[in-house]
Write an enzyme that holds these catalytic residues in place. Structure first.
Site, PDB file in Angstrom:
ATOM      1  N   LYS A 299       1.576   1.344  -7.878  1.00  0.00           N
ATOM      2  CA  LYS A 299       2.601   1.665  -8.872  1.00  0.00           C
ATOM      3  C   LYS A 299       2.767   0.575  -9.928  1.00  0.00           C
ATOM      4  O   LYS A 299       3.051   0.863 -11.094  1.00  0.00           O
ATOM      5  CB  LYS A 299       3.928   1.948  -8.173  1.00  0.00           C
ATOM      6  CG  LYS A 299       3.871   3.197  -7.287  1.00  0.00           C
ATOM      7  CD  LYS A 299       5.175   3.472  -6.588  1.00  0.00           C
ATOM      8  CE  LYS A 299       5.037   4.693  -5.677  1.00  0.00           C
ATOM      9  NZ  LYS A 299       6.292   5.042  -4.998  1.00  0.00           N
ATOM     10  N   ASP A 336      10.565   8.140  -8.927  1.00  0.00           N
ATOM     11  CA  ASP A 336      10.988   7.723  -7.586  1.00  0.00           C
ATOM     12  C   ASP A 336      12.478   7.425  -7.537  1.00  0.00           C
ATOM     13  O   ASP A 336      13.169   7.764  -6.580  1.00  0.00           O
ATOM     14  CB  ASP A 336      10.240   6.450  -7.151  1.00  0.00           C
ATOM     15  CG  ASP A 336       8.840   6.732  -6.647  1.00  0.00           C
ATOM     16  OD1 ASP A 336       8.584   7.880  -6.240  1.00  0.00           O
ATOM     17  OD2 ASP A 336       8.007   5.811  -6.663  1.00  0.00           O
TER      18      ASP A 336
END
Length: 561
Positions: A299, A336
């Site tokens: 990420k 997220d």
């Protein structure tokens, strides 16, 4: 799609007896396969004169007869002459296909053709590299040799040491001058099997079920048909996927592909096992690879690679969604944060632990385990909701950097079990501790969980992690990583489809919402029994989606807008 150009699905049959192989042949037909490969080299005591007519009589599917030689990775134990006799007999009996290895194909095919006997049998000339993927030049030269033998179909199989090796397979499939089967074996080569129809592959292989694969990295026929919809895939299909390591545990392919199907979109979503993020993104930087979900451990790499990044993702310091624009630039997003924090807030509200109308996290001590991409999202989201943040991580310096960025405190992970400044805290694990196969691991001692009112675990395979089991026994409300997964997936799906408005359940959806209570996993019963029965979700009879009834957005794994 023109049926004559459709990539066939072939099921390799690996039974040890003729009787069992006949049974498998019927199962292959029922599974929806187009062709079955009879791996007769795997049959104990195979007698071609007696057994081959039985296998070929009244067959429900076209078949490939393959007595694979040991020197090509097979199990045939007899002489080379007797092995070739099997192929001659299959040819004479009218088998739909026979598979002949390149090493012997030239002379063998010449001898067959010279007999002047009419036959409808197609000859597949095959070559397998069990060690690596050669250069483009070597592959091209070998394929030219294969065509020179006079065969009808070329089958070139290599081994992917890295997912970028598959690009070479896609290249020679796209440039093929005749019917070509191209696959890359091994876990890194999975997408060569899933995307074979897009790049012009003649057929791809799918096992009858897990455990009956004839080669490493082989999906099941059910996966190919029901999840990846290979029978409707064509050269215009847009590719999306989840990048990670590990990645094959992800439920993203089932979720997103069902959504694409419901909306009649020519898109497919595949798992992408990546070792080098930048290398993968460079090799597959092409218009038909349009968007990616990004998971552990890439990420932060995704943040650095993107040409443009939304402000929230910049602040968080992590990107979990990448979309390739028409200009070729990559746009990064983070879904997220909203997915995880919304699930946690709903858990607090439904369990009666919320004492603030604005946000139930306001003023609460929020402990984040991990300082990677997901940890950053959780810490940032908690700060935005006015919680007091503590970050626990093995690497204290990373924990300190994250904690300082959100005005919080840092501790080493080893100190977490003794960290009990107050009761009623929130614990959120963002690490992979407890993920399959290490399902008995937990990042914190069980007795320390008595200080927490709610425990969230980003891990969702298994759904009931050791951390959540321990937390429930200690009286805490537990929130599964599936809630975060579905929340962030909704937002990703919008980016992947450019569809406006809310995603909602089909009118026919059946759903009953669970209730929240201290010490219990909250679950939502979803009506997708058909998928469960077919084994696409072997571990999930109930999904813990912490939703109000008015907010149910996903049922039967389907999206609509």
């Amino acid at each position: 799609m023109d049926p004559s150009k459709q990539c066939l699905i072939c099921v390799p049959l690996t039974a040890k007896t003729v009787k069992k192989m006949l049974f498998q042949l019927e199962l292959a037909k029922e599974s929806g396969a187009d062709v079955a490969e009879l791996r007769v080299d795997l049959i104990s005591g195979f007698d071609a004169a007696a057994d081959l007519p039985v296998l070929l009589k009244d067959k429900p599917l076209p078949v490939i007869v393959t007595p694979r030689a040991k020197w090509e990775g097979g199990e045939y134990k007899g002489s080379e002459e007797s092995r070739q006799d099997i192929l001659r007999m299959a040819y004479d009996l009218g088998a739909d296909y026979i598979d002949v290895e390149l090493k012997v194909a030239g002379g063998f095919i010449q001898e067959l053709r010279s007999r002047g006997k009419d036959s409808t049998t197609k000859i597949i000339v095959s070559n397998h590299n069990w060690d690596f993927t050669p250069s483009d030049e070597e592959i091209h030269a070998t394929i030219e040799q294969m065509w020179a033998t006079g065969g009808d179909i070329v089958k070139y199989v290599t081994t992917a040491q890295d997912i970028t090796d598959v690009a070479q397979v896609f290249h020679f499939l796209s440039e093929s001058k005749g019917p070509t089967i191209g696959l890359a074996m091994g876990p890194a080569g999975m997408i060569s099997r899933l995307l074979a129809p897009k790049f012009g592959g003649y057929l791809t292989f799918g096992a009858l079920c897990k455990g009956q694969e004839s080669a490493p990295g082989q999906p099941t026929v059910q996966d190919l048909i029901e999840v990846y919809r290979v029978k409707s895939m064509d050269r215009d299909t847009m590719v999306y996927g989840v990048i990670g390591k590990p990645v094959y545990h992800s439920k993203g392919p089932v979720l997103h592909n069902k959504g694409f199907e419901e909306l009649n979109l020519n898109k497919v979503y595949v798992p992408l096992l990546v070792d080098d993020f930048n290398k993968f993104m460079n090799v597959f930087n092409r218009p038909d690879f349009h968007g990616f979900s990004v998971t552990i451990p890439y990420k932060e790499d995704a943040l650095k690679l993107c040409d443009r990044v939304e402000n929230a993702a910049k602040i968080i310091g992590a990107v979990n969604t990448v979309v390739r624009e028409t200009t070729g630039e990559y746009q990064g997003y983070n879904t997220d944060c909203e997915g995880a924090l919304s699930a946690i807030e709903k858990g607090l509200r439904h369990s009666g632990l919320a004492n603030n109308d604005e946000t139930p996290l306001k003023g609460k001590l929020f402990v984040v385990i991990g300082a990677g991409g997901a940890g950053k999202a959780l810490a940032y989201g908690a700060k935005e909701r006015h919680a007091r943040v503590v970050v626990a991580n093995r690497n204290y310096e990373r924990a300190k950097a994250l904690a300082e960025s959100v005005g919080g405190k840092a501790i080493e992970l080893d100190q977490l079990s003794d960290f009990r400044p107050e009761t009623g805290m929130i614990l959120a694990n963002s690490t992979s501790i407890g993920m399959e196969p290490e399902v008995t691991r937990s990042p914190i001692h069980k007795d320390a969980l008595s200080a927490y009112a709610l425990v969230f675990d980003a891990v969702y395979t298994p759904k009931q992690t050791q951390l959540l089991k321990d937390a429930a026994e200690m009286g805490a409300v537990t929130v599964s990583g599936e809630e975060m997964f579905y929340g962030q997936a909704f937002a990703q799906f919008r980016y992947f489809t450019d569809l406006p408005g809310k995603l909602r359940a089909p009118v026919s959806a059946q759903c009953s919402i669970g209730t929240y209570s201290r010490g219990r996993m909250i679950s939502t019963r979803l009506g997708f029994d058909k998928l469960l029965q077919r084994g696409l979700y072997p571990n999930s009879a109930q999904f813990g989606m912490l939703m109000d009834k008015s907010q149910v957005q996903l049922v039967n794994l389907a999206f609509r807008c």
